[in-house]
Design a protein around this motif. Structure first.
Motif, PDB file in Angstrom:
ATOM      1  N   GLU A  26     -47.181  11.929  22.404  1.00 19.44           N
ATOM      2  CA  GLU A  26     -47.193  11.763  20.960  1.00 19.44           C
ATOM      3  C   GLU A  26     -45.814  11.446  20.405  1.00 19.44           C
ATOM      4  OE1 GLU A  26     -49.291  14.388  18.447  1.00 19.44           O
ATOM      5  OE2 GLU A  26     -50.977  14.640  19.812  1.00 19.44           O
ATOM      6  N   ASP A  27     -44.790  11.907  21.097  1.00 13.93           N
ATOM      7  CA  ASP A  27     -43.435  11.616  20.640  1.00 13.93           C
ATOM      8  C   ASP A  27     -43.112  10.130  20.713  1.00 13.93           C
ATOM      9  OD1 ASP A  27     -42.973  14.241  20.068  1.00 13.93           O
ATOM     10  OD2 ASP A  27     -41.906  14.675  21.935  1.00 13.93           O
ATOM     11  N   ASP A  28     -43.867   9.384  21.504  1.00 16.23           N
ATOM     12  CA  ASP A  28     -43.632   7.951  21.642  1.00 16.23           C
ATOM     13  C   ASP A  28     -44.467   7.123  20.669  1.00 16.23           C
ATOM     14  OD1 ASP A  28     -41.843   8.433  23.701  1.00 16.23           O
ATOM     15  OD2 ASP A  28     -43.383   8.282  25.262  1.00 16.23           O
ATOM     16  N   ILE A  29     -45.295   7.796  19.892  1.00 16.50           N
ATOM     17  CA  ILE A  29     -46.142   7.104  18.921  1.00 16.50           C
ATOM     18  C   ILE A  29     -45.465   7.082  17.551  1.00 16.50           C
ATOM     19  CG2 ILE A  29     -48.360   7.143  17.711  1.00 16.50           C
ATOM     20  CD1 ILE A  29     -48.527   6.261  20.615  1.00 16.50           C
ATOM     21  N   ILE A  30     -45.384   5.900  16.974  1.00 14.33           N
ATOM     22  CA  ILE A  30     -44.766   5.725  15.655  1.00 14.33           C
ATOM     23  C   ILE A  30     -45.796   5.974  14.552  1.00 14.33           C
ATOM     24  CG2 ILE A  30     -43.769   4.037  14.076  1.00 14.33           C
ATOM     25  CD1 ILE A  30     -42.556   2.651  16.542  1.00 14.33           C
ATOM     26  N   ILE A  31     -45.439   6.827  13.624  1.00 15.65           N
ATOM     27  CA  ILE A  31     -46.255   7.036  12.427  1.00 15.65           C
ATOM     28  C   ILE A  31     -45.309   7.015  11.239  1.00 15.65           C
ATOM     29  CG2 ILE A  31     -47.790   8.600  11.172  1.00 15.65           C
ATOM     30  CD1 ILE A  31     -48.790   9.670  13.800  1.00 15.65           C
ATOM     31  N   ASN A  32     -45.571   6.143  10.294  1.00 17.08           N
ATOM     32  CA  ASN A  32     -44.700   6.028   9.132  1.00 17.08           C
ATOM     33  C   ASN A  32     -44.700   7.321   8.327  1.00 17.08           C
ATOM     34  OD1 ASN A  32     -44.251   3.385   9.937  1.00 17.08           O
ATOM     35  ND2 ASN A  32     -45.789   2.531   8.556  1.00 17.08           N
ATOM     36  N   GLU A  33     -43.553   7.670   7.804  1.00 17.84           N
ATOM     37  CA  GLU A  33     -43.353   8.970   7.166  1.00 17.84           C
ATOM     38  C   GLU A  33     -44.383   9.332   6.097  1.00 17.84           C
ATOM     39  OE1 GLU A  33     -41.978  12.660   6.348  1.00 17.84           O
ATOM     40  OE2 GLU A  33     -41.445  11.390   8.059  1.00 17.84           O
TER      41      GLU A  33
ATOM     42  N   ILE B 211     -52.916   6.636  14.223  1.00 12.79           N
ATOM     43  CA  ILE B 211     -53.677   6.557  15.470  1.00 12.79           C
ATOM     44  C   ILE B 211     -52.853   7.113  16.634  1.00 12.79           C
ATOM     45  CG2 ILE B 211     -54.806   4.993  17.095  1.00 12.79           C
ATOM     46  CD1 ILE B 211     -55.108   3.051  14.649  1.00 12.79           C
ATOM     47  N   THR B 212     -53.459   7.971  17.422  1.00 18.86           N
ATOM     48  CA  THR B 212     -52.808   8.472  18.627  1.00 18.86           C
ATOM     49  C   THR B 212     -53.704   8.331  19.856  1.00 18.86           C
ATOM     50  OG1 THR B 212     -53.585  10.722  18.176  1.00 18.86           O
ATOM     51  CG2 THR B 212     -51.380  10.142  17.369  1.00 18.86           C
TER      52      THR B 212
ATOM     53  N   GLU C 179     -50.045   1.716  24.211  1.00 16.94           N
ATOM     54  CA  GLU C 179     -49.056   2.454  23.413  1.00 16.94           C
ATOM     55  C   GLU C 179     -48.386   1.548  22.383  1.00 16.94           C
ATOM     56  OE1 GLU C 179     -44.823   4.056  24.525  1.00 16.94           O
ATOM     57  OE2 GLU C 179     -46.359   5.436  25.305  1.00 16.94           O
ATOM     58  N   MET C 180     -47.941   0.383  22.812  1.00 19.78           N
ATOM     59  CA  MET C 180     -47.291  -0.555  21.901  1.00 19.78           C
ATOM     60  C   MET C 180     -48.290  -1.095  20.876  1.00 19.78           C
ATOM     61  SD  MET C 180     -44.907  -3.835  22.864  1.00 19.78           S
ATOM     62  CE  MET C 180     -44.011  -4.747  21.600  1.00 19.78           C
TER      63      MET C 180
ATOM     64  N   LYS D 135     -43.774  10.740  16.518  1.00 20.51           N
ATOM     65  CA  LYS D 135     -42.551  10.590  15.739  1.00 20.51           C
ATOM     66  C   LYS D 135     -42.850   9.817  14.459  1.00 20.51           C
ATOM     67  CE  LYS D 135     -41.033   6.562  18.420  1.00 20.51           C
ATOM     68  NZ  LYS D 135     -40.020   6.075  19.358  1.00 20.51           N
ATOM     69  N   TYR D 136     -42.171  10.160  13.414  1.00 21.50           N
ATOM     70  CA  TYR D 136     -42.397   9.549  12.111  1.00 21.50           C
ATOM     71  C   TYR D 136     -41.243   8.623  11.759  1.00 21.50           C
ATOM     72  CZ  TYR D 136     -46.179  12.788  11.669  1.00 21.50           C
ATOM     73  OH  TYR D 136     -47.342  13.470  11.893  1.00 21.50           O
TER      74      TYR D 136
END
Length: 395
Positions: A90-97, A191-192, A177-178, A3-4
């Motif tokens: 991957e949906d639980d991983i934060i990636i800035n837009e 990073i994933t 994850e956190m 997720k972004y």
């Protein structure tokens, strides 16, 4: 898909020591192993088979934690076992837009992996233990160039949940994850995947590879021995004190103790440098390792590894294993843009005086991007860090 996050954010006689991690010294020469040449097709066939076997061995030439990934994969192939594997959604991983866009431009072709060394002798690798070592391995998959960045464990950052504290608390609170989300949110990374090892994993890996060559100085001996004594007691193992200075072969407990030294000039920053020095030394040993030795290494460290990577992913990422090499290492925040101080109840912290500028530097260092503009999330985190710490840091 990860997720972004856009506007809202909801946390290496004598090899010289180098702060950059580049190594130019060489190990004293010794006997090189050489196989006897056979004759005819039989010798040729054996040679081809040996070459084919070598190509299947995942020797990830970056540092010890990536080595652990390699031997775990090898172990999986040999035993049809899959242990220490964590599936991350991957949906639980934060990636800035803005990073999404950078992945198609300046970050294209790079694989970034989080590397965690946890302060555990009991096998607690998943969470509820702070990450004593936090690193990012960035691999240019086109050229094979690898860069390693230590993120200082006491760095004051957003833990990824709008709580600000020492960044090693993220692993303790929410596991890998956190901790990955913390790195992605504050550093504009994508990073994933991750690899985690404990003291036993590092110790066993070094021993299985026959030790590592390290230059020990006067200020380090007593601390090295004190640390390895404590680790030996926890692991219920015997240990051998280091009695002299200079470039020498350290065993697993000695090398692990060396990694933990922080009470010399340079404090924790120097410790992170020592960690990268040991990891590079292990990589040197791994490059010379035989199939048998790597198999033994895998058997030793398998239960002490926790990772999101699997065989197919690593094979796809590596391609030609022989092309990978470490080009440089560094620490984050960079020396010219950090401060240290006691930040209220959070205790002694490393403070990025401008997180925004540190992120610009990081993207320049890792991806040769001299024009990187940090995300709004990083800018907001930067402002909050300044607001929280400025009053404590002002003299």
């Amino acid at each position: 898909m990860a997720k972004y996050v856009e506007d809202e954010y909801e946390d290496e006689r004598p090899r010289k020591k180098s702060s950059s991690g580049s190594k130019s010294g060489k190990k004293p020469s010794g006997k090189k192993s050489s196989g006897k040449k056979g004759s005819g097709k039989k010798a040729s066939s054996k040679k081809q088979q040996a070459k084919k076997q070598r190509r299947r061995i995942i020797i990830f030439i970056v540092e010890i934690i990536i080595l652990v990934v390699a031997v775990v994969v090898l172990y999986s192939v040999l035993t049809a076992t899959k242990g220490g594997k964590m599936e991350i959604k991957e949906d639980d991983i934060i990636i800035n837009e803005p990073v999404k866009e950078a992945q198609e431009t300046t970050m294209k072709g790079y694989r970034n992996i989080a590397l965690f060394g946890v302060d555990s002798t009991t096998g607690a690798l998943t969470k509820n233990t702070r990450s004593d070592t936090i690193m990012i391995a960035s691999i240019n998959q086109d050229t094979g160039e690898c860069k390693l960045v230590s993120v200082y464990r006491d760095t004051y950052l957003n833990l990824s949940n709008d709580t600000y504290n020492k960044c090693n608390a993220a692993y303790a609170k929410g596991g890998p994850e956190m901790a990955i989300n913390m790195l992605n949110m504050n550093l504009d990374m994508n990073i994933t995947d991750f690899v985690t090892v404990g003291f036993a994993g590092l110790t066993d890996t070094v021993d299985a590879l026959g030790g590592v060559w390290i230059d020990v100085d006067d200020a380090e001996i007593s601390h090295l021995n004190n640390y390895q004594l404590c680790i030996a007691e926890d692991l219920k193992r015997s240990y051998t004190p280091v009695t002299s200075t200079g470039y020498q072969l350290l065993d697993g407990l000695q090398a692990t103790g060396y990694c933990r030294i922080r009470y010399t000039a340079g404090d924790d920053f120097k410790r992170a440098e020592r960690q990268r020095e040991v990891l590079s030394a292990v990589a040197d040993q791994a490059k010379k390792a035989s199939l048998t030795k790597l198999t033994d290494t895998a058997s030793s460290v398998f239960s002490e590894t926790y990772t999101s990577l699997d065989l197919s992913e690593i094979l796809e990422m590596l391609g030609d294993v022989n092309k990978y090499y470490i080009s440089d290492t560094a620490g984050f925040p960079q020396e010219s843009n950090r401060a240290t101080g006691t930040i209220g109840s959070k205790g002694s912290c490393v403070v990025p005086t401008s997180l925004e500028d540190n992120v610009k530097w990081l993207h320049q260092f890792l991806f040769d991007d001299y024009d990187y503009e940090p995300s709004e999330t990083v800018k907001r985190c930067s402002e909050k860090i300044y607001s929280d710490t400025n009053g404590y840091l002002r003299k």
